[in-house]
Scaffold this active site. Structure first.
Site, PDB file in Angstrom:
ATOM      1  N   SER A 239       0.855  -1.188   0.000  1.00 50.87           N
ATOM      2  CA  SER A 239       0.000   0.000   0.000  1.00 50.87           C
ATOM      3  C   SER A 239       0.887   1.232   0.000  1.00 50.87           C
ATOM      4  O   SER A 239       2.106   1.144   0.126  1.00 50.87           O
ATOM      5  CB  SER A 239      -0.880   0.009   1.234  1.00 50.87           C
ATOM      6  OG  SER A 239      -0.076   0.309   2.360  1.00 50.87           O
ATOM      7  N   LYS A 240       0.234   2.369  -0.103  1.00 49.44           N
ATOM      8  CA  LYS A 240       0.965   3.627  -0.131  1.00 49.44           C
ATOM      9  C   LYS A 240       1.815   3.785   1.137  1.00 49.44           C
ATOM     10  O   LYS A 240       2.957   4.213   1.087  1.00 49.44           O
ATOM     11  CB  LYS A 240      -0.062   4.758  -0.205  1.00 49.44           C
ATOM     12  CG  LYS A 240       0.433   5.923  -0.977  1.00 49.44           C
ATOM     13  CD  LYS A 240      -0.722   6.835  -1.285  1.00 49.44           C
ATOM     14  CE  LYS A 240      -0.178   8.122  -1.849  1.00 49.44           C
ATOM     15  NZ  LYS A 240      -1.194   9.062  -2.200  1.00 49.44           N
ATOM     16  N   ARG A 241       1.205   3.382   2.244  1.00 51.04           N
ATOM     17  CA  ARG A 241       1.910   3.530   3.513  1.00 51.04           C
ATOM     18  C   ARG A 241       3.165   2.654   3.583  1.00 51.04           C
ATOM     19  O   ARG A 241       4.150   2.978   4.213  1.00 51.04           O
ATOM     20  CB  ARG A 241       0.954   3.181   4.664  1.00 51.04           C
ATOM     21  CG  ARG A 241       1.389   3.706   5.989  1.00 51.04           C
ATOM     22  CD  ARG A 241       0.226   3.776   6.943  1.00 51.04           C
ATOM     23  NE  ARG A 241      -0.788   2.793   6.597  1.00 51.04           N
ATOM     24  CZ  ARG A 241      -1.148   1.770   7.365  1.00 51.04           C
ATOM     25  NH1 ARG A 241      -0.570   1.588   8.519  1.00 51.04           N
ATOM     26  NH2 ARG A 241      -2.080   0.938   6.995  1.00 51.04           N
ATOM     27  N   ASP A 242       3.108   1.505   2.888  1.00 50.09           N
ATOM     28  CA  ASP A 242       4.266   0.598   2.898  1.00 50.09           C
ATOM     29  C   ASP A 242       5.398   1.073   1.998  1.00 50.09           C
ATOM     30  O   ASP A 242       6.495   0.575   2.067  1.00 50.09           O
ATOM     31  CB  ASP A 242       3.883  -0.787   2.354  1.00 50.09           C
ATOM     32  CG  ASP A 242       2.759  -1.423   3.103  1.00 50.09           C
ATOM     33  OD1 ASP A 242       2.805  -1.396   4.329  1.00 50.09           O
ATOM     34  OD2 ASP A 242       1.844  -1.961   2.452  1.00 50.09           O
ATOM     35  N   GLY A 243       5.083   1.944   1.043  1.00 46.62           N
ATOM     36  CA  GLY A 243       6.157   2.346   0.131  1.00 46.62           C
ATOM     37  C   GLY A 243       5.733   2.379  -1.319  1.00 46.62           C
ATOM     38  O   GLY A 243       6.533   2.667  -2.198  1.00 46.62           O
TER      39      GLY A 243
END
Ligand code: GLU
Length: 462
Positions: A239-243
């Protein structure tokens, strides 16, 4: 000649999954002195934006990828697609379908009620009657109705798709005449002479449809490589939060493109246990048939480690250039090389580097109260004042060794240890008790500035 391509749909920024397939395609073409094309798949005008296409090109520039020839925009190629749609109609390999939306809906409901897979039932496939009035037809391609579609994927091996399970006479032109996604991808890949298509395995189910188009037009089918996804450390879709963010965000976070590419090439591909690859080595060693069959896991610590490696080893000019890209100008600094050497072992990212460098380059605006509390007492204060006096009496000192020699003789003549003076000096110079070697720091800031900083600090603690 080997020809590969990266074919993003400009619906948003370029994220690292896309950059990785672009890298793989780039390396594979360059290995054979072939061509790497950049094709923007912008046929869906509602979902595409010009900014997204520009962002992709910007990310390419940052990474140093050069594509061969001009950027190709599918939106400028509608005439070509129309021509092939007409050809298929003329050859009886495609046909107009006049089914209305209501009919389509009815058909689907009936299929669902019978527990069947929703699929077009071919009702206009052999239609030769009068066209119903008031319906703008779509164009459907005649797909095989039974059997299997097979191909050998360069990563996944033998692939077989049962036609009855997944195919129907799919639409190649909408009722407004615009061509559909799988049709234009196949046309372009064929016309552009693609020999090797490397793309994410989320496209695997599109491949049989594209093969139907190739076969209908008698085009040669390229070799396909479907690359498994990048997952987050807990095995879920990144996801976006993961990178999975904009590639340019990695620039803003202070990563070198060299490090990001090195990180990405290893994400899903390996060569023995080698971790560090120059672009030249990547080109020499990369082979898509060595890509892992299993998805790979994104690991931010690894990226940081690789970036720190590049920080330690890249030439000065390259570091100066990367800093400049982030708006930090070091090229005129007389001690830039010493500053880089002093910081490259400590800063893992360019952002950290800039933070640390700013502390050295500019006079401290404030002093860490904890450090002041811990290291400043009457004795150290007096010693610092005494040191300042000797420094001024001595006059100009140039390099780190001379600063060191001067401190040694000062300490000897006062019978004290460096321990008492070192931290007060650090705090004077950079505002805290953390800095590279004090002698290097002194050389970087220079004699006159050193005197001023000690004076300023002494005032502060007076
Ligand atoms: N345009 C597609 C995408 O951005 C890729 C098409 C392909 O590689 O075949 O996902």
């Amino acid at each position: 000649m080997r020809v590969t391509r990266f074919a993003p749909s400009p619906t948003g920024y370029l994220h690292i999954g896309g950059l990785r397939t672009a890298l793989y395609s780039y390396l594979w073409a360059k290995k054979a002195n072939g061509k790497f094309l950049l094709r923007i798949e912008d046929t869906d005008q509602k979902r595409n934006s010009r900014e997204a296409a520009e962002a992709i090109e910007e990310a390419f520039r940052w990474c140093g990828f050069e594509h061969d020839g001009e950027v190709i925009y599918q939106s400028k190629r509608f005439d070509i697609y129309k021509k092939y749609i007409q050809q298929l109609l003329d050859e009886g390999k495609a046909y107009y379908c006049y089914m209305t939306l209501e009919e389509l809906d009815e058909m689907r409901k009936a299929q669902q009620a019978k527990g069947e897979r929703p699929r077009y039932d071919g009702r206009y496939r052999d239609f030769c009657g009068e066209a119903p009035e008031g319906v703008e037809p779509v164009v459907r391609i005649k797909a095989p109705t039974s059997g299997v579609i097979e191909f050998v994927d360069g990563i996944k091996g033998e692939m077989k798709f049962n036609v009855e399970d997944m195919l129907d006479d799919f639409i190649i032109a909408r009722s407004d005449g615009t061509p559909t996604y799988n049709f234009v991808v196949a046309i372009d890949d064929a016309l552009m002479g693609l020999t090797d298509v490397i793309r994410g395995d989320d496209h695997l189910s599109n491949t049989p449809k594209q093969i139907v188009v190739y076969e209908a037009l008698g085009f040669e089918i390229p070799k396909f490589y479907h690359v498994p996804m990048i997952l987050n450390p807990s095995g879920k879709k990144l996801s976006k939060r993961d990178g999975a963010m904009d590639v340019m965000e990695y620039k803003r976070m202070g990563y070198f493109p060299e490090a990001l590419l090195n990180f990405l090439v290893r994400l899903g591909w390996s060569y023995g246990d080698q971790e560090i690859f120059t672009l030249k080595e990547m080109i020499e060693l990369f082979d898509p048939s060595d890509i892992n069959k299993a998805p790979s896991a994104y690991n931010p610590e690894k990226l940081l480690w690789i970036n720190a490696y590049y920080m330690k080893t890249l030439p000065y000019e390259r570091i100066i250039e990367a800093l400049k890209d982030l708006g930090f100008e070091l090229s005129d600094h007389p001690k830039r090389e010493l500053l880089i050497d002093a910081l490259r072992e400590r800063a893992k990212t360019l952002v950290e580097f800039i933070e640390m460098a700013n502390k050295i380059i500019h006079k401290p605006e404030s002093y860490d109260p904890k450090a002041v509390d811990k290291f400043i007492n009457e004795e150290s204060k007096a010693l610092l004042a005494e040191y300042l006096k000797s420094l001024k009496a001595h006059g100009e000192i140039g390099d780190a060794e001379s600063f060191e020699a001067f401190i040694k003789s000062f300490l000897d003549s006062h019978g004290v240890k460096l321990k008492i003076l070192a931290q007060p000096l650090r705090i004077s110079m950079v505002g805290s008790s953390v800095s590279p070697s004090i002698y290097d720091t002194m050389e970087i800031i220079g004699y006159g500035e050193l005197v001023e900083r000690i004076e300023k600090f002494l005032k502060h603690i007076a």
